[in-house]
Design an enzyme around this catalytic site. Structure first.
Site, short mmCIF file in Angstrom:
data_model
loop_
_atom_site.label_atom_id
_atom_site.label_comp_id
_atom_site.label_asym_id
_atom_site.label_seq_id
_atom_site.Cartn_x
_atom_site.Cartn_y
_atom_site.Cartn_z
CD GLU A 139 -2.81 1.18 2.42
OE1 GLU A 139 -2.78 0.26 3.24
OE2 GLU A 139 -3.54 2.19 2.50
NE ARG A 183 2.72 -8.55 10.56
CZ ARG A 183 2.71 -7.42 9.81
NH1 ARG A 183 3.67 -6.54 9.90
NH2 ARG A 183 1.73 -7.19 9.00
CE LYS A 185 2.86 0.23 5.09
NZ LYS A 185 2.37 0.01 3.72
#
Ligand code: ATP
Ligand code: MG
Length: 563
Positions: A35, A262, A272
């Site tokens: 994204e 992850r 982020k």
């Protein structure tokens, strides 16, 4: 050190892929779907290495697809940085970069298909009402009063949503799945919301934007992705991923979602959202601050793409969450730089040495090896004169016994690397501060390196720089950004409470070898006995700036081989 060697056996995703190939899947086609709402970090590097690596291994392809479904947080600055970072890591995507927004028309058409099949409806409830009706996993939810609208009414309302006739939040489009499912994602999930926002690619064309769950799998299908690899939190979304595909077509190939754990790393924050806070609040100097776990920050710090790829390979992939020691990343960086970085001398805290029996105004050149690890690297010449800088920490006025201290002290001897043995016979102190300001040494002319007939054995070798020739440089030393191993893991404390106040230490007046004049940004080198350094982009012709990349000391390997 067997614990850090990668195993040649297949990881679980490779096993799945190989089984699919045996079962007739003709190609492996993956995608990396960032994204564009921030810069990429080391966690993304793991995902990139996995997706591109998988396709490479099986002769397939990988798309770069921007998941640009939320115009509020997204920006072209991020799009550009992401492309640069993926390329810098050494990966090439198939054709042009793609965007979920490229497929907004197709997604809209497919939403109409669902509405016509009675599988989607416009809901006028507020988000709070929807949340309340959705309920909790342990008991069934409540159906919306709008759930059984006619197809005609749904088509009409949805079109008017698209045309911007309703304010934000007035209506949404929902999939009609199952309000009794124990999986909350299946309780009539939202497909579209109204947003009167400019999009960085589609401008003001759209007043409705698709949700991730609706966009992602369908984009995979459009791009003929075979293996859609994502992180574990999407495991509970998988039934919905499959449900949407089931409603639409017999896709061939049919994309398949596979989840892996992850990357979490000690002493690091990785989301982020938090990294953006550090940037916006001026806690770091931008996304590419060398203390950031971003790819751009690590690049600026001097980490190499090969080191990051090796790290990703080394940590492997797992199905269960774990935390990787930050030291393992540093180990990979050191390992790569040891092979490729030329050696130089750099003095961070200079102390002047006057060689009293060396003729004034005279000088000579000594030859030093560029990289003992690389036979091709050759040698360089370094000027030697009567006055040299050494590291202040290499002199002790009152040193411990000669068996414990091999460096300089009153009446002690050392070799200046590649040059001569020197003997300290005196030193000068600032009477006001008591600080030693100058050493007086004599040198042994017959002790020149490579032609030493002095017969003396000295244990210590110091790095040094000719006072007349040394280049001034700014050196930025770094320590980890957080003092806690899991800064974001404390329920009652903000992660910023754990910031390390000493994470950046600027040395304005260090010295480096004259051969480094004009070194380009991102030039890597080792300063002997100190660590690896890299020229910062702030560097100019007359103001050299170095970033400390990583120290020489390798605690991680030591601890892990002693264990
Ligand atoms: P963040 O949580 O840091 O904001 P994100 O998951 O929202 O990250 P995306 O841009 O959506 O960021 O991620 C792109 C891809 O990178 C996704 O496939 C995502 O699963 C993967 N990814 C993100 N963070 C990690 C991580 N820490 N380890 C491995 N893969 C990750
Ligand atoms: Mg995301």
């Amino acid at each position: 050190m067997s614990s850090i060697e990668s195993t040649p056996s297949l990881n679980f995703i490779e096993q799945i892929v190989e089984n699919d190939i045996k079962a007739g899947k003709k190609e492996v086609y993956t995608r990396f779907p960032p994204e564009p709402n921030g810069y990429l970090h080391i966690g993304h590097a793991k995902s990139i290495a996995l997706n591109f690596g998988l396709a490479q291994r099986y002769g397939g392809r990988t798309n770069l697809r921007f998941d640009d479904t939320n115009p509020v947080a997204e920006d072209v600055e991020y799009v550009d940085s992401i492309q640069h970072d993926v390329q810098w890591l050494g990966f090439a995507w198939e054709g042009e970069a793609r965007y979920a927004s490229d497929y907004f028309d197709q997604l809209y058409e497919w939403a109409l298909v669902l509405i016509k099949a009675g599988k989607a409806y416009v809901d006028d409830s507020t988000l709070e009402e929807i949340r309340a009706m959705r309920g909790v996993p342990t008991s069934p939810g409540v159906e919306s009063p709008y759930r059984n609208r006619s197809v005609e009414e749904n088509l009409d309302l949805f079109e008017r949503m698209k045309n911007g006739e309703f304010p934000e939040g007035a209506r949404i489009l929902r999939a009609k799945v199952d309000m009794t499912s124990p999986n909350m994602h299946m309780r009539d999930p939202i497909m579209y919301r109204i947003l009167h926002k400019e999009h960085h690619r589609t401008g003001d064309k759209w007043k409705i934007y698709p949700m991730y769950d609706w966009a992602h799998g369908q984009c995979d299908a459009i791009e003929r992705i075979t293996h859609s690899v994502c992180t574990l939190e999407f495991e509970v979304h998988r039934p919905l991923y499959d449900w949407f595909l089931d409603q639409l077509d017999e896709f061939d190939p049919r994309p398949r979602q596979i989840e892996f754990a992850r990357l979490n790393m000690s002493y690091t924050v990785m989301s982020k959202r938090r990294l953006l806070q550090l940037v916006n609040e001026g806690i770091v100097n931008g996304w590419d601050d060398p203390r950031m776990p971003t790819i751009s920050g690590m690049r600026r710090r001097g980490y190499t793409a090969a080191a990051i790829r090796n790290f990703a390979e080394r940590i492997g992939i797992a199905r269960r969450e774990n935390v990787i020691d930050l030291g393992l990343l540093e180990f990979s960086v050191r390992e790569d730089l040891n092979k490729i970085a030329p050696r130089y001398m750099g003095i961070l805290d200079p102390l002047k040495v006057v060689i009293t029996n060396y003729p004034e105004g005279a000088g000579e050149e000594v030859e030093l090896e560029n990289n003992p690890e690389d036979p091709e690297a050759g040698h360089r010449k370094v000027p030697f004169t009567r006055e040299v800088w050494i590291e202040r920490g290499d002199f002790k006025e009152d040193p411990p016994s000669p068996k414990k201290w091999f460096r300089l002290g009153p009446d002690r001897m050392v070799r200046l690397k590649g040059a001569y043995i020197v003997h300290c016979h005196d030193f000068v102190k600032d009477p006001a501060t008591g600080e030693v300001t100058e050493l007086h040494c004599t040198y042994l002319p017959e002790s020149r390196s490579g032609n030493d007939t002095s017969g003396l054995k000295v244990k210590g070798t110091l790095d040094w720089l000719s006072v007349d020739h040394a280049l001034k440089a700014e050196v930025r030393q770094y320590d980890r950004l957080f003092m806690d191993p899991d800064p974001a893991g404390h329920k009652d404390k903000d992660f910023k409470e754990f910031l390390n106040p000493d994470s950046l230490n600027i040395i304005p007046n260090a010295f480096v070898e004259p051969a480094l004049k004009g070194a380009e940004p991102l030039f890597h080198c080792q300063f002997l006995r100190k660590g690896y350094y890299c020229v910062d982009p702030d560097s100019t012709e007359d103001h050299l700036v170095f970033n400390q990349t990583v120290t020489l000391r390798d605690n991680w390997a030591k601890e892990n081989s002693e264990a």
